[in-house]
Design a protein around this motif. Structure first.
Motif, PDB file in Angstrom:
ATOM      1  N   PRO A 115       0.626  -1.135   0.159  1.00  0.00           N
ATOM      2  CA  PRO A 115      -0.077  -0.086  -0.195  1.00  0.00           C
ATOM      3  C   PRO A 115       1.020   1.137  -0.047  1.00  0.00           C
ATOM      4  O   PRO A 115       0.436   2.291  -0.587  1.00  0.00           O
ATOM      5  CB  PRO A 115      -0.876  -0.118   1.188  1.00  0.00           C
ATOM      6  N   MET A 116       1.963   1.284   0.692  1.00  0.00           N
ATOM      7  CA  MET A 116       2.839   2.427   0.703  1.00  0.00           C
ATOM      8  C   MET A 116       3.399   2.754  -0.824  1.00  0.00           C
ATOM      9  O   MET A 116       3.400   3.801  -1.248  1.00  0.00           O
ATOM     10  CB  MET A 116       4.146   2.099   1.620  1.00  0.00           C
ATOM     11  N   ALA A 117       3.730   1.741  -1.467  1.00  0.00           N
ATOM     12  CA  ALA A 117       4.454   1.906  -2.794  1.00  0.00           C
ATOM     13  C   ALA A 117       3.137   2.278  -3.675  1.00  0.00           C
ATOM     14  O   ALA A 117       3.230   3.163  -4.498  1.00  0.00           O
ATOM     15  CB  ALA A 117       4.807   0.412  -3.500  1.00  0.00           C
ATOM     16  N   GLN A 118       1.905   1.882  -3.552  1.00  0.00           N
ATOM     17  CA  GLN A 118       0.658   2.446  -4.416  1.00  0.00           C
ATOM     18  C   GLN A 118       0.494   3.847  -3.915  1.00  0.00           C
ATOM     19  O   GLN A 118       0.333   4.734  -4.993  1.00  0.00           O
ATOM     20  CB  GLN A 118      -0.385   1.623  -3.938  1.00  0.00           C
ATOM     21  N   ARG A 119       0.679   4.356  -2.730  1.00  0.00           N
ATOM     22  CA  ARG A 119       0.639   5.904  -2.456  1.00  0.00           C
ATOM     23  C   ARG A 119       1.661   6.534  -3.186  1.00  0.00           C
ATOM     24  O   ARG A 119       1.627   7.701  -3.671  1.00  0.00           O
ATOM     25  CB  ARG A 119       0.785   6.189  -0.969  1.00  0.00           C
ATOM     26  N   LEU A 120       2.951   5.931  -3.484  1.00  0.00           N
ATOM     27  CA  LEU A 120       4.071   6.738  -4.413  1.00  0.00           C
ATOM     28  C   LEU A 120       3.760   6.490  -5.895  1.00  0.00           C
ATOM     29  O   LEU A 120       4.710   7.064  -6.697  1.00  0.00           O
ATOM     30  CB  LEU A 120       5.328   5.982  -3.903  1.00  0.00           C
ATOM     31  N   GLY A 121       2.685   5.781  -6.042  1.00  0.00           N
ATOM     32  CA  GLY A 121       2.342   5.858  -7.656  1.00  0.00           C
ATOM     33  C   GLY A 121       2.988   4.602  -8.339  1.00  0.00           C
ATOM     34  O   GLY A 121       2.878   4.566  -9.343  1.00  0.00           O
ATOM     35  N   TYR A 122       3.076   3.533  -7.514  1.00  0.00           N
ATOM     36  CA  TYR A 122       3.687   2.274  -8.401  1.00  0.00           C
ATOM     37  C   TYR A 122       2.484   1.354  -8.514  1.00  0.00           C
ATOM     38  O   TYR A 122       1.389   1.138  -7.730  1.00  0.00           O
ATOM     39  CB  TYR A 122       4.663   1.428  -7.196  1.00  0.00           C
ATOM     40  N   ASP A 123       2.511   0.513  -9.630  1.00  0.00           N
ATOM     41  CA  ASP A 123       1.786  -0.494  -9.912  1.00  0.00           C
ATOM     42  C   ASP A 123       2.414  -1.613  -9.239  1.00  0.00           C
ATOM     43  O   ASP A 123       3.631  -1.890  -9.339  1.00  0.00           O
ATOM     44  CB  ASP A 123       1.551  -0.627 -11.144  1.00  0.00           C
ATOM     45  N   VAL A 124       1.685  -2.081  -8.106  1.00  0.00           N
ATOM     46  CA  VAL A 124       2.237  -3.312  -7.345  1.00  0.00           C
ATOM     47  C   VAL A 124       1.610  -4.735  -7.999  1.00  0.00           C
ATOM     48  O   VAL A 124       0.572  -4.796  -8.121  1.00  0.00           O
ATOM     49  CB  VAL A 124       1.777  -2.961  -6.132  1.00  0.00           C
ATOM     50  N   VAL A 125       2.821  -5.627  -8.049  1.00  0.00           N
ATOM     51  CA  VAL A 125       2.241  -6.979  -8.165  1.00  0.00           C
ATOM     52  C   VAL A 125       2.976  -7.884  -7.325  1.00  0.00           C
ATOM     53  O   VAL A 125       4.406  -7.600  -6.995  1.00  0.00           O
ATOM     54  CB  VAL A 125       2.759  -7.433  -9.540  1.00  0.00           C
ATOM     55  N   ILE A 126       2.316  -8.773  -6.551  1.00  0.00           N
ATOM     56  CA  ILE A 126       2.857  -9.633  -5.624  1.00  0.00           C
ATOM     57  C   ILE A 126       2.670 -11.237  -6.184  1.00  0.00           C
ATOM     58  O   ILE A 126       1.589 -11.522  -6.511  1.00  0.00           O
ATOM     59  CB  ILE A 126       2.554  -9.501  -4.098  1.00  0.00           C
ATOM     60  N   VAL A 127       3.894 -11.884  -6.144  1.00  0.00           N
ATOM     61  CA  VAL A 127       3.837 -13.099  -6.513  1.00  0.00           C
ATOM     62  C   VAL A 127       4.578 -14.027  -5.589  1.00  0.00           C
ATOM     63  O   VAL A 127       5.550 -13.862  -4.774  1.00  0.00           O
ATOM     64  CB  VAL A 127       4.813 -13.227  -7.538  1.00  0.00           C
ATOM     65  N   ASP A 128       3.575 -15.103  -5.095  1.00  0.00           N
ATOM     66  CA  ASP A 128       4.025 -15.844  -3.913  1.00  0.00           C
ATOM     67  C   ASP A 128       3.197 -17.273  -4.221  1.00  0.00           C
ATOM     68  O   ASP A 128       1.750 -17.264  -4.322  1.00  0.00           O
ATOM     69  CB  ASP A 128       3.704 -15.527  -2.644  1.00  0.00           C
ATOM     70  N   PRO A 129       3.842 -18.424  -4.442  1.00  0.00           N
ATOM     71  CA  PRO A 129       3.107 -19.494  -4.777  1.00  0.00           C
ATOM     72  C   PRO A 129       2.418 -20.235  -3.448  1.00  0.00           C
ATOM     73  O   PRO A 129       1.652 -21.160  -3.678  1.00  0.00           O
ATOM     74  CB  PRO A 129       4.176 -20.587  -5.286  1.00  0.00           C
ATOM     75  N   ARG A 130       2.908 -19.651  -2.451  1.00  0.00           N
ATOM     76  CA  ARG A 130       2.275 -20.222  -1.230  1.00  0.00           C
ATOM     77  C   ARG A 130       0.830 -19.649  -0.964  1.00  0.00           C
ATOM     78  O   ARG A 130       0.760 -18.651  -0.435  1.00  0.00           O
ATOM     79  CB  ARG A 130       3.210 -20.055  -0.045  1.00  0.00           C
TER      80      ARG A 130
END
Lengths: 105, 230
Positions: B91-106
């Motif tokens: 969420p912090m990165a989103q506030r800075l204007g980033y499109d965020v993607v998180i990858v985790d197989p678990r």
């Protein structure tokens, strides 16, 4: 950061055969609501999308754009407190901006 | 603006490639400079500086006044690890204007409940990352602490020109990680791109503080275009 696709719209309008002008904020002083690089896309009928201010001078920019579409020549226009027309067009926030208005040909 | 120039510009934007429109304010003359061609341009210093800052503006040159309209794609942050730090980081990165993607197989970690409004992909990075088209406007952070997940992702990021690569873990953890990556064919010059231990050294303790230190390091890399001081 996320910008709507105004330049895509400009190209699409042109492809439809509409006359199109593009306005870009080139300089700002004081409190200006939209940063340098902000765009307004205008067609020959006066339809527009985007913004170059918080809505204060868009009307005047559209008028300039129609003029530019007519003449085919770009122009640099300024709005601000130092300008007599500032109050007329309502940039009452105390800021000053320059806008480059050009035809898309 | 010529329609041909506008179309060429839109092509660059759609492909997530940076570009600058140079307009001579005196004559109205205009040209498009693609980011890859910036170094060859007569205004290359100004162009390169503006590509880094992402800011449009007017430049005075001996040849007159030019307006440079800068188009850079929105930055992206790709993270492996749907972990506690990521819950703060995203969420912090989103506030800075980033499109965020998180990858985790678990799938126990990668739940929408833990990551509201964040793009989450519950699959292995080596399967997912190629489809994300990691580019020069992407930052990558490996945060799982698990070599099975982080290593393939790091190898993929190293093969791309992303502007930032960081990996969570102590100096010791990182040293063994470097050995593993080397044995898988990564060169020393490539490996030196990895920021590890990740983040600026601000004594961060909590997940939120660690997120701040990571984002400070990423921001420095994005805006200064050079190695931030540790």
């Amino acid at each position: 950061m996320q910008q709507e696709n105004l330049l895509g719209t400009a190209a699409a309008w042109r492809a439809e055969g509409r006359k199109v002008a593009l306005a870009t904020v080139t300089e700002t002083w004081g409190s200006a609501p939209r940063p340098v690089g902000s765009n307004l896309v205008i067609d020959g009928e006066g339809n527009f999308l985007g913004s170059v201010s918080g809505g204060c001078v868009e009307g005047a920019v559209v008028a300039e754009a129609l003029d530019v579409i007519e003449s085919g020549k770009p122009k640099l226009v300024s709005f601000g407190v130092a300008d007599e027309t500032a109050w007329e067009v309502g940039l009452s926030c105390g800021g000053k901006i320059s806008v480059y208005v050009e035809p898309v040909t | 603006m010529q329609l041909a120039l506008l179309k060429a510009l839109n092509e660059e934007r759609t492909a997530r490639r940076a570009a600058i429109v140079v307009t001579a304010l005196g004559t109205g003359e205009q040209r498009l400079v693609k980011a890859v061609d910036a170094a060859k341009d007569e205004l290359h210093e100004m162009l390169e500086r503006r590509l880094r800052s992402g800011k449009s503006g007017t430049e005075e040159t001996p040849k007159g006044k030019f307006f440079l309209t800068v188009f850079v794609p929105p930055p992206r942050l790709v993270v492996t690890g749907a972990v506690h730090v990521s819950q703060e980081l995203a969420p912090m990165a989103q506030r800075l204007g980033y499109d965020v993607v998180i990858v985790d197989p678990r799938t126990a970690f990668a739940t929408p409940e833990r990551f509201a409004n964040i793009k989450l992909i519950a699959d292995w990075p080596d399967k997912v990352l190629p489809s994300l088209a990691i580019d020069a406007h992407t930052a990558f952070a490996a945060l799982t602490h698990d070599p099975k997940i982080d290593d393939p992702a790091l190898l993929h990021a190293l093969s791309k020109d992303c502007f930032y690569i960081g990996a969570l873990g102590s100096k010791k953890t990182h040293a063994t990680r470097l050995e593993r990556l080397k044995s898988q064919g990564a060169a020393d010059t490539q490996l030196s791109r990895i920021h590890a231990p990740i983040g600026l050294s601000i004594g961060a303790v909590s997940p939120a503080e660690i997120a701040v230190s990571i984002l400070a390091e990423i921001t420095a890399r994005l805006r200064l275009g050079e190695e931030p001081r540790k």
